[in-house]
Motif scaffolding. Sequence first.
Motif, PDB file in Angstrom:
ATOM      1  N   LEU A 145       0.829  -0.963   0.070  1.00  0.00           N
ATOM      2  CA  LEU A 145       0.077  -0.039  -0.088  1.00  0.00           C
ATOM      3  C   LEU A 145       0.741   1.309  -0.062  1.00  0.00           C
ATOM      4  O   LEU A 145       1.714   1.398   0.707  1.00  0.00           O
ATOM      5  CB  LEU A 145      -0.925  -0.037   1.243  1.00  0.00           C
ATOM      6  N   THR A 146       0.599   2.062  -1.054  1.00  0.00           N
ATOM      7  CA  THR A 146       1.434   3.395  -1.018  1.00  0.00           C
ATOM      8  C   THR A 146       0.809   4.495  -0.986  1.00  0.00           C
ATOM      9  O   THR A 146      -0.226   4.985  -1.665  1.00  0.00           O
ATOM     10  CB  THR A 146       2.233   3.268  -2.545  1.00  0.00           C
ATOM     11  N   TYR A 147       1.330   5.470  -0.004  1.00  0.00           N
ATOM     12  CA  TYR A 147       0.495   6.795  -0.008  1.00  0.00           C
ATOM     13  C   TYR A 147       1.758   7.861  -0.586  1.00  0.00           C
ATOM     14  O   TYR A 147       2.726   7.705  -0.346  1.00  0.00           O
ATOM     15  CB  TYR A 147       0.621   7.359   1.629  1.00  0.00           C
ATOM     16  N   VAL A 148       1.196   8.675  -1.407  1.00  0.00           N
ATOM     17  CA  VAL A 148       2.186   9.647  -1.928  1.00  0.00           C
ATOM     18  C   VAL A 148       1.627  10.994  -1.638  1.00  0.00           C
ATOM     19  O   VAL A 148       0.396  11.388  -1.878  1.00  0.00           O
ATOM     20  CB  VAL A 148       2.023   9.802  -3.627  1.00  0.00           C
ATOM     21  N   TYR A 149       2.431  11.953  -1.008  1.00  0.00           N
ATOM     22  CA  TYR A 149       2.113  13.149  -0.385  1.00  0.00           C
ATOM     23  C   TYR A 149       3.038  14.261  -1.227  1.00  0.00           C
ATOM     24  O   TYR A 149       4.059  13.778  -1.652  1.00  0.00           O
ATOM     25  CB  TYR A 149       2.432  13.511   1.016  1.00  0.00           C
ATOM     26  N   LYS A 150       2.328  15.495  -1.489  1.00  0.00           N
ATOM     27  CA  LYS A 150       3.236  16.608  -1.637  1.00  0.00           C
ATOM     28  C   LYS A 150       3.811  17.073  -0.381  1.00  0.00           C
ATOM     29  O   LYS A 150       3.000  17.667   0.487  1.00  0.00           O
ATOM     30  CB  LYS A 150       2.018  17.735  -2.390  1.00  0.00           C
ATOM     31  N   TYR A 151       5.189  17.399  -0.640  1.00  0.00           N
ATOM     32  CA  TYR A 151       5.900  17.393   0.577  1.00  0.00           C
ATOM     33  C   TYR A 151       5.610  18.712   1.044  1.00  0.00           C
ATOM     34  O   TYR A 151       5.746  19.225   2.544  1.00  0.00           O
ATOM     35  CB  TYR A 151       7.320  16.965   0.429  1.00  0.00           C
ATOM     36  N   HIS A 152       5.600  19.724   0.191  1.00  0.00           N
ATOM     37  CA  HIS A 152       5.494  21.300   0.868  1.00  0.00           C
ATOM     38  C   HIS A 152       4.271  21.553   1.598  1.00  0.00           C
ATOM     39  O   HIS A 152       4.295  22.462   2.461  1.00  0.00           O
ATOM     40  CB  HIS A 152       5.599  22.098  -0.517  1.00  0.00           C
ATOM     41  N   ASN A 153       2.946  20.811   1.365  1.00  0.00           N
ATOM     42  CA  ASN A 153       2.003  21.107   2.311  1.00  0.00           C
ATOM     43  C   ASN A 153       1.449  19.724   2.702  1.00  0.00           C
ATOM     44  O   ASN A 153       0.129  19.660   3.370  1.00  0.00           O
ATOM     45  CB  ASN A 153       0.897  21.797   1.424  1.00  0.00           C
TER      46      ASN A 153
END
Length: 238
Positions: A116-124
């Motif tokens: 299971l993979t979560y991908v976040y935008k790091y700046h927010n």
Amino acid sequence: MKKKILLILSMCLIVLGLAACGEADPTTVDYNGLTYDQLKGACENTVNILQNMSESEKAAYLASGEETLEHLVSRWEEAMEDVGEFVELGEFTITKSGKTLTCEQRIIYENRPVILTYVYKYHNMELEDITVDQVQTLGEKMTNAALNTLMGMGVVFTVLILISLIISCFKFLSRFEKGKEEAKPAVKEPVAPVPPAVEEAIAAQDDLELAAVIAAAIAASTGTSTDDFVVRSIKRRY
């Protein structure tokens, strides 16, 4: 010589020490306001919800209108094919690459693991995507790579064969065009009419020749010379 060796060893130890100091413990790093435990808990909670959801809940998720949620449930259903019974939660990893932060939770099943993979935008730390995929074995990866290679080569050879066929058809087209040109009837050029002045000149020349012939015949029959008489006119009777 010994001093040089000691100096080299000292430098190597210093470099290794700096590298070790540079590697921070991922469990203590602040991920733009979120901790390691919070990110791990989000993945574990998602796994628990997906594993325990009922058919009615699944239908509600798919009809929710949220693209990310619908995509997650669909991918989960695809990933659950032939994996067997759930065993345990495996390793959890966090990877920061550029402007994205990726969290991967390995889920151990009886036949094969799932990630299971979560991908976040790091700046927010906004959630960008969630995926669920089966972990492929080395043999499966090699098989897929071979199939992709064969497919690519097949496409290339097919295009080359089509190009060669098109080029070979050019000679038939040229022959066809040549045959059409040969089949066209020859156009006769119109004969220009003879001008009246030319016709009169031809008639006068014919009269002179005829007069000379008559004079020669008379001279031969009378035994005289053509200088003793003159043919002044010729009357034709038709």
